[in-house]
Design a protein around this motif. Structure first.
Motif, short mmCIF file in Angstrom:
data_model
loop_
_atom_site.label_atom_id
_atom_site.label_comp_id
_atom_site.label_asym_id
_atom_site.label_seq_id
_atom_site.Cartn_x
_atom_site.Cartn_y
_atom_site.Cartn_z
N ASP A 109 61.67 27.09 7.29
CA ASP A 109 62.42 27.88 8.33
C ASP A 109 61.51 29.10 8.17
O ASP A 109 60.74 29.76 7.73
N LYS A 110 61.57 29.56 9.78
CA LYS A 110 60.61 30.89 10.06
C LYS A 110 61.54 31.94 9.60
O LYS A 110 62.85 32.04 9.67
N VAL A 111 60.74 32.94 8.98
CA VAL A 111 61.37 34.01 8.28
C VAL A 111 62.32 34.93 9.70
O VAL A 111 63.40 35.37 9.27
N VAL A 112 61.74 34.69 10.77
CA VAL A 112 62.30 35.59 11.73
C VAL A 112 63.64 35.20 12.40
O VAL A 112 64.47 35.67 12.79
N ALA A 123 51.63 39.59 16.10
CA ALA A 123 52.73 38.78 16.57
C ALA A 123 52.74 37.33 16.26
O ALA A 123 53.76 36.80 15.84
N TYR A 124 51.29 36.69 16.13
CA TYR A 124 51.30 35.40 15.65
C TYR A 124 51.80 35.03 14.17
O TYR A 124 52.55 34.23 14.05
N SER A 125 51.27 36.04 13.53
CA SER A 125 51.85 35.80 11.83
C SER A 125 53.29 36.06 11.90
O SER A 125 54.00 35.28 10.92
N THR A 126 53.94 37.10 12.49
CA THR A 126 55.11 37.32 12.41
C THR A 126 55.99 36.00 12.84
O THR A 126 56.89 35.73 12.15
N HIS A 127 55.84 35.34 13.90
CA HIS A 127 56.51 34.21 14.53
C HIS A 127 56.26 33.17 13.63
O HIS A 127 57.24 32.32 13.25
N GLU A 128 55.12 32.81 12.88
CA GLU A 128 54.63 31.73 12.22
C GLU A 128 55.27 31.54 10.93
O GLU A 128 55.32 30.50 10.20
N THR A 129 55.25 32.67 10.16
CA THR A 129 55.73 32.85 8.77
C THR A 129 57.03 32.14 8.27
O THR A 129 57.86 32.44 8.92
#
Length: 515
Positions: A109-112, A123-129
């Motif tokens: 699951d994505k954290v966001v 933004a990339y790391s935020t979305h993919e984590t």
């Protein structure tokens, strides 16, 4: 009939031998350990320690050594409570494992998707984590980076997480190991988002209660009415000194549990049973495989190879460190709390678990653990404690030299460039928040707005640098300076810090003056 009687005797003898040779009934001589632990306690100058060993689903050793508090006579026993710090992380990962088993979430699951306000440095790391990423320390942050945000702060866990986007990137995304307490704070808030209950309530309901861990709590505030609780200690000017418990509520999911070796023995047995507790499943064997699979590998240093030649790999799973010793898989974690160090170690192939809890900040937990492994498994006769002491002294000397170097660099007989009033005002750092410099009783005072326990008097050091005279004792740091930064027009524009330590990085704070 004679044949039948003889057959029955042989059959009986066969089953008796099976029972006697069964690991459950095998007798382990722990007497050598008792003497060794007593000596180690003295050698390492540790006020108190508790050790427990489980083997084949049974507690075969559980004992306390020393005292709960230096200078007092209350003895440590198997029920004495200590802060277990980062050993809490395994409970948080197990909580998420429970939710994965119930198919309420996925490790991927994505954290966001659970915390829309979660942001990293881009933004990339935020979305993919994913949940896997935050549980295995591979999001690109440095080890302990950003811990200054939550340490002794009154911010909530959510408020802390909202500042993570300002923590600098250390490694390429998913390409380095950076031990991050911030990501476990985030994990705790994911539990809350999914279940509607705080992480600590979830742990109490799904682990403490079914395992009957009656001497385990999740906050310092829960200790008020409890007895047989160890006090944290710090060595100050060569003297072992009790210090107050620090409140870690906003970072509780990263290290807030306080427990006993008796209780943690039940936890280790559950781990060895792959999440099965009697007729109940607290998490499934399948998800435990995920937790005990390396997700983030890091090198075995030359020093580590020399100290432990049979060690071939080191890595991190989900809430657990992973390595090997003499051909056997090791699953373990350490914990470092203000004034208390701890360690939990499992050898699944041997159904062996060892927990060591102490009320000091020394390296005793590793040699105690390794000696126990060798004695229980008959895998060697090394004096781990004696070998480790010189390394510990070398590190302690390094920390002293680090401060001495700064003291030697002080320029005597200097004065501040400006009047004290000029340094006063409001300061701000996006990652940390607000601070104020004011004058009290004729000297400067630095007041961290969200962390009043960090309030410090400022005594002149040299030029525009001032020594931080902390009003309270802090476990991880003592000496430090704050330098006021001036622009070309001799105006104060900010504050930079130099507080030498290995855990709470004040040099990540770059205050800018607001007025």
């Amino acid at each position: 009939m004679k044949f039948l009687a003889k057959y029955n005797r042989l059959l009986f003898a066969f089953f008796v031998n099976i029972i006697l040779l069964s690991p459950v009934f095998a007798q382990v001589d722990t007497k050598p350990l008792d003497k060794y632990f007593v000596q180690a306690l003295t050698d390492w100058q540790v006020p108190g320690m508790a050790v427990a060993i489980v083997k084949d689903g049974e507690i075969i050793f559980a004992k306390g050594y020393g005292v709960l508090e230096e200078g007092k006579n209350n003895k440590v026993d198997a029920h004495s409570m200590f802060a277990i710090a980062s050993n809490t992380k395994a409970f948080v990962s197990a909580s998420l494992a429970h939710l994965v088993w119930e198919e309420k979430i996925s490790w991927d699951d994505k954290v966001v998707s659970h915390l829309p306000y979660f942001e990293l440095y881009d933004a990339y790391s935020t979305h993919e984590t994913t949940l896997r990423d935050i549980l295995s320390h591979r999001v690109g942050l440095g080890t302990f980076s950003g811990d200054v945000i939550w340490y002794k702060s009154e911010d909530t866990a959510e408020e802390v997480i909202k500042r993570v986007k300002f923590v600098p990137q250390k490694y390429s995304y998913r390409a380095g190991f950076g031990y991050s307490n911030l990501m476990y704070i985030t994990s705790g808030e994911v539990i809350k988002s999914v279940t509607g209950m705080p992480w600590d309530e979830f742990v109490e309901r799904h682990f403490f209660a079914p395992l009957e861990m009656t001497r385990s709590v999740t906050s310092v505030s829960d200790l008020a009415d409890l007895k047989n609780v160890a006090s944290p200690h710090k060595t100050i000017d060569g003297k072992i000194t009790p210090i107050p418990y620090a409140i870690w509520d906003n970072s509780g999911a990263a290290g807030g549990i306080i427990s006993s070796v008796e209780d943690l023995s039940k936890w280790m047995i559950l781990q060895m049973n792959s999440g099965i507790n009697g007729a109940d499943t607290l998490f499934s064997p399948k998800v435990q495989v995920d937790m005990w699979t390396p997700h983030n590998n890091y090198k075995v240093s030359l020093a580590s190879q020399k100290n432990m030649p049979s060690k071939h790999f080191s890595g991190y799973g989900l809430g657990w460190g992973l390595s090997d010793y003499q051909g056997k898989k090791i699953v373990n974690h350490s914990g470092g709390y203000d004034g208390m160090y701890s360690r939990v170690t499992l050898i699944p192939d041997e159904k062996l678990g060892i927990v060591v809890l102490t009320n000091s900040m020394t390296g005793i937990t590793t040699p105690i653990t390794m000696k126990a492994i060798d004695v229980i498994l008959g895998s060697g006769d090394r004096d781990w404690s004696t070998e480790a002491l010189p390394r510990a002294k070398k590190f302690a000397d390094y920390k002293k030299e680090r401060v001495a170097k700064r003291v030697a660099a002080r320029e005597p007989d200097t004065k501040p460039t400006l009047s004290l009033e000029t340094y006063t005002g409001d300061y701000y750092d996006p990652m940390y928040g607000d601070a104020k410099v004011l004058i009290e009783d004729g000297h400067l005072v630095l007041d961290f707005a969200r962390a009043p326990q960090l309030k410090s008097d400022l005594s002149h050091w040299h030029y525009n640098s001032f020594k931080l005279e902390w009003r309270e004792v802090h476990a991880w740091f003592a000496f430090g300076t704050a330098q006021f930064v001036l622009n070309n027009n001799n105006e104060v524009t900010g504050i930079e810090f130099d507080v030498p330590n290995d855990d709470i990085f004040f040099d990540e704070i770059h205050f800018k003056k607001k007025n």
